[in-house]
Design a protein around this motif. Structure first.
Motif, short mmCIF file in Angstrom:
data_model
loop_
_atom_site.label_atom_id
_atom_site.label_comp_id
_atom_site.label_asym_id
_atom_site.label_seq_id
_atom_site.Cartn_x
_atom_site.Cartn_y
_atom_site.Cartn_z
N PHE A 179 6.13 1.96 2.32
CA PHE A 179 5.60 2.94 1.37
C PHE A 179 4.98 4.12 2.13
O PHE A 179 4.50 3.95 3.25
CB PHE A 179 4.48 2.31 0.51
N THR A 180 5.03 5.30 1.51
CA THR A 180 4.27 6.43 2.04
C THR A 180 3.68 7.18 0.84
O THR A 180 3.77 6.70 -0.28
CB THR A 180 5.14 7.34 2.94
N ARG A 181 3.08 8.37 1.08
CA ARG A 181 2.46 9.10 -0.05
C ARG A 181 3.51 9.37 -1.14
O ARG A 181 4.68 9.55 -0.82
CB ARG A 181 1.93 10.45 0.47
N PRO A 182 3.10 9.45 -2.44
CA PRO A 182 1.74 9.32 -2.97
C PRO A 182 1.37 7.86 -3.21
O PRO A 182 2.26 6.99 -3.21
CB PRO A 182 1.81 10.09 -4.29
N ARG A 183 0.14 7.62 -3.54
CA ARG A 183 -0.33 6.25 -3.79
C ARG A 183 0.29 5.65 -5.03
O ARG A 183 0.43 4.43 -5.15
CB ARG A 183 -1.87 6.27 -3.93
N GLU A 184 0.61 6.51 -6.00
CA GLU A 184 1.23 6.01 -7.25
C GLU A 184 2.46 6.87 -7.51
O GLU A 184 2.44 8.09 -7.37
CB GLU A 184 0.21 6.14 -8.40
N PHE A 185 3.59 6.28 -7.83
CA PHE A 185 4.83 7.04 -8.06
C PHE A 185 5.71 6.25 -9.04
O PHE A 185 5.87 5.03 -8.90
CB PHE A 185 5.56 7.25 -6.73
N ASP A 189 2.34 1.36 -7.92
CA ASP A 189 1.29 1.58 -6.92
C ASP A 189 1.69 1.02 -5.57
O ASP A 189 2.44 0.05 -5.49
CB ASP A 189 -0.01 0.87 -7.37
N VAL A 190 1.13 1.62 -4.51
CA VAL A 190 1.29 1.05 -3.16
C VAL A 190 0.41 -0.22 -3.10
O VAL A 190 -0.73 -0.20 -3.61
CB VAL A 190 0.82 2.06 -2.09
N GLU A 192 -2.35 -2.65 -2.47
CA GLU A 192 -3.71 -2.33 -2.01
C GLU A 192 -3.92 -2.68 -0.53
O GLU A 192 -4.50 -1.92 0.24
CB GLU A 192 -4.73 -3.15 -2.85
N VAL A 195 -3.34 -0.12 2.04
CA VAL A 195 -4.20 1.06 2.03
C VAL A 195 -5.56 0.71 2.64
O VAL A 195 -6.26 1.57 3.16
CB VAL A 195 -4.38 1.57 0.56
#
Ligand SMILES: Nc1nonc1C(=O)NCc1ccc(Cl)cc1
Length: 244
Positions: A179-185, A189-190, A192, A195
């Protein structure tokens, strides 16, 4: 430095493919040398003939032995390993790529048409290698797949600290999801844990998920992994009980 010479009727295919990305950088930094040579250079007839009809009839043309012999002998020396790309070879995997990355000099012969004269294989080829059970129009893509896979095992080719040893397959397991940015897409969600920043917990998560992904997608690899890890554990235990 590992030197690779590719014998092919389409040198631009090879030169183009090794001038981009990680491979291009490796060649530029002299971590690896890849050169292409066409047998057409060694033909003497007006039409620069490199193939002819097969004895015994049959479809397709066969690459002539003489131009191949001259090309091989131009690049070959005593430490060369000559590899012919063909569906009849053993199938490439990460272990073979790693083995090849340790060679000093590799010569890849790329067949076109219906293949090459058998006498070249008998006289010069150390090993036939396949990238899978299907027939391609030539060996060039096979050569490029092997060059790409082996390059990752050459120290310095991947970024500092990265290593092909951590690639999927190198430890026998598939990779965990990334996963990379954003945290939500797309409402997702990525995880936890990724992160959080606790490297021990993240490492444990990656190992666990990597095993689960392998169990789900490649149970054959998972069984092999369990077998290897069990053998490692048992031999370690034996050493401990044997040690005074
Ligand atoms: N599969 C492969 N893995 O490496 N190379 C291939 C491949 O099909 N090469 C073209 C080819 C096709 C027929 C003959 Cl006889 C020889 C070479």
């Amino acid at each position: 430095m590992l030197k690779v010479d590719v014998i092919t009727l389409f040198p631009e295919m090879i030169e183009g493919a090794v001038s981009h990305g990680v491979l291009g950088q490796a060649v530029k930094s002299d971590l690896l040398s890849v050169k292409a040579h066409t047998p057409r250079e060694f033909t003497e007839d007006k039409h620069r003939t490199v193939d002819d009809r097969p004895f015994g009839g049959g479809d397709g043309m066969i690459m002539l032995a003489e131009p191949l012999k001259k090309t091989i002998e131009k690049v070959q020396h005593n430490t060369s390993k000559v590899v012919y790309l063909s569906p009849q070879g053993r199938t490439l995997n990460a272990a073979i790529a790693k083995e090849f990355s340790k060679e000093e000099h590799l010569i890849f012969i790329c067949g076109r048409y219906g293949g090459i004269d058998q006498r070249i294989i008998n006289e010069y080829v150390d090993e036939e290698l396949s990238i899978g059970d299907y027939v391609l129009s030539g060996g060039e893509l096979g050569a490029l797949v092997i060059i790409d896979a082996l390059a990752r095992f050459i120290p310095g080719v991947l970024g500092h600290g990265e290593s092909a040893e951590k690639d999927s397959f190198s430890d026998g397991l598939l990779e965990q999801p990334n996963f990379t940015r954003p945290r939500e897409f797309l409402g997702q969600d990525v995880p936890e844990v990724l992160v959080g920043g606790n490297h021990k917990v993240i490492g444990e998560w990656k190992d666990k998920v990597s095993a689960l992904v392998t169990l789900k997608k490649r149970p054959d690899l998972f069984r092999e992994y369990i077998k290897v890890e069990t053998e490692k554990y048992n031999s370690l235990k034996k050493k401990k009980t044997a040690a005074p």
